[in-house]
Design an enzyme around this catalytic site. Structure first.
Site, mmCIF file in Angstrom:
data_model
loop_
_atom_site.group_PDB
_atom_site.id
_atom_site.type_symbol
_atom_site.label_atom_id
_atom_site.label_comp_id
_atom_site.label_asym_id
_atom_site.label_seq_id
_atom_site.Cartn_x
_atom_site.Cartn_y
_atom_site.Cartn_z
ATOM 1 C CB SER A 70 38.103 45.837 40.349
ATOM 2 O OG SER A 70 39.290 45.476 39.877
HETATM 3 N N1 SAH Z 1 40.755 41.240 37.634
HETATM 4 C C1 SAH Z 1 41.053 40.810 39.133
HETATM 5 C C2 SAH Z 1 41.577 41.657 40.168
HETATM 6 C C3 SAH Z 1 42.984 41.690 39.911
HETATM 7 S S1 SAH Z 1 43.955 42.464 41.167
HETATM 8 C C4 SAH Z 1 39.548 40.220 39.886
HETATM 9 O O1 SAH Z 1 38.600 40.464 39.407
HETATM 10 O O2 SAH Z 1 39.624 39.489 40.899
HETATM 11 C C5 SAH Z 1 45.502 42.694 40.203
HETATM 12 C C6 SAH Z 1 46.094 41.225 39.672
HETATM 13 O O3 SAH Z 1 47.180 41.692 38.690
HETATM 14 C C7 SAH Z 1 46.809 40.398 40.872
HETATM 15 O O4 SAH Z 1 46.348 39.336 41.116
HETATM 16 C C8 SAH Z 1 48.418 40.385 40.353
HETATM 17 O O5 SAH Z 1 49.050 39.371 40.901
HETATM 18 C C9 SAH Z 1 47.993 40.724 38.867
HETATM 19 N N2 SAH Z 1 49.537 41.185 38.304
HETATM 20 C C10 SAH Z 1 50.079 42.227 38.432
HETATM 21 N N3 SAH Z 1 51.209 42.520 37.612
HETATM 22 C C11 SAH Z 1 51.033 41.583 36.735
HETATM 23 C C12 SAH Z 1 51.463 41.212 35.307
HETATM 24 N N4 SAH Z 1 52.860 41.944 35.078
HETATM 25 N N5 SAH Z 1 50.920 40.144 34.870
HETATM 26 C C13 SAH Z 1 49.936 39.411 35.139
HETATM 27 N N6 SAH Z 1 49.064 39.738 36.257
HETATM 28 C C14 SAH Z 1 49.713 40.737 37.142
#
Ligand code: SAH
Length: 222
Positions: A70
């Site tokens: 993000s």
């Molecule tokens: N917080 C992270 C950014 C995450 S991007 C950072 O600081 O880098 C969103 C993430 O959510 C992705 O890695 C994706 O694989 C994950 N995601 C999507 N659906 C999900 C679910 N149901 N459970 C766990 N992770 C999930």
């Protein structure tokens, strides 16, 4: 002949200070602990090697597999909305690079971060270990739209992917009192909701408009 010294090594600490001042403080991030954590944690260590130059830009950074870290402001705003004091157990859904988990780890007692993509959970784990941020942050592999029943309840929950609706399991696993931040709305266009549970009641308000990658899984977009 005059020699001009060209430094090829970026001054990450200076970039980090610039990010905190121009992207966070100036836009209304006021929580001193959030500002301090983001001023200390080396975001460049969580960004894919070829994209390090983007580490302190005012944008999300691609992680591959259509996922992103993000935008710094969004990470800061979500952390600020949780009003952490250092005593909390926090669930982060969507560990990705592990950067937000590291920020939450600096603000709370314990963080459980979960990712549905095994390679992402692994990436988060490696990044957190390399930066020595893993003492109170653990990363699990699994469907975070169902929360993490074995470790519940959570004083705070931060969801880093856009949900159609607030997953019932996450509301159940939120402690009373507890707070959750979660992007909710149609695919690719959400509002960041702040959900407060207190005295058996649940209220929510909109913090800002946002655009997160979709939450997958059983209570997500599948
Ligand atoms: N917080 C992270 C950014 C995450 S991007 C950072 O600081 O880098 C969103 C993430 O959510 C992705 O890695 C994706 O694989 C994950 N995601 C999507 N659906 C999900 C679910 N149901 N459970 C766990 N992770 C999930």
């Amino acid at each position: 002949m005059m020699e001009v010294e060209v430094s090829l090594i970026p001054d990450w600490a200076a970039e980090r200070r610039g990010m905190v001042d121009t992207q966070l403080r100036r836009r209304g991030i006021r929580d001193a602990r959030v500002l301090r954590a983001m001023g200390e944690i080396p975001r460049e260590e969580f960004v894919p090697a070829g994209l390090r130059a983007m580490s302190y830009l005012d944008d999300p950074v691609p992680l591959g597999d259509a996922q992103t870290i993000s935008q710094p402001y969004m990470t800061a705003l979500m952390a600020q909305e949780l009003e952490l004091t250092g005593t909390e157990t926090v669930l982060e859904v969507g560990a990705g690079s592990g950067y937000a988990a590291a920020v939450l780890g600096a603000l709370a007692r314990t963080v459980i971060a979960i990712d549905i993509v095994p390679a992402m959970a692994q990436l988060a784990r490696e990044n957190l270990r390399r930066t020595a941020r893993d003492s109170n942050v653990s990363v699990l592999e699994g469907d975070g739209s169902l929360g993490c029943a074995e470790r519940a309840p959570f004083d705070a929950i931060s969801v880093a992917a856009g949900a159609r609706e607030i997953p019932a399991a996450l509301l159940d696993q939120l402690a009373d009192p507890g707070r959750m931040v979660i992007p909710v709305g149609p695919w690719n266009d959400q509002e960041l909701r702040v959900v407060l549970k207190a005295g058996g009641r649940v209220e929510s308000r909109i913090s800002t408009l946002c655009r997160f990658v979709p939450l997958r899984g059983g209570e997500g977009w599948n």
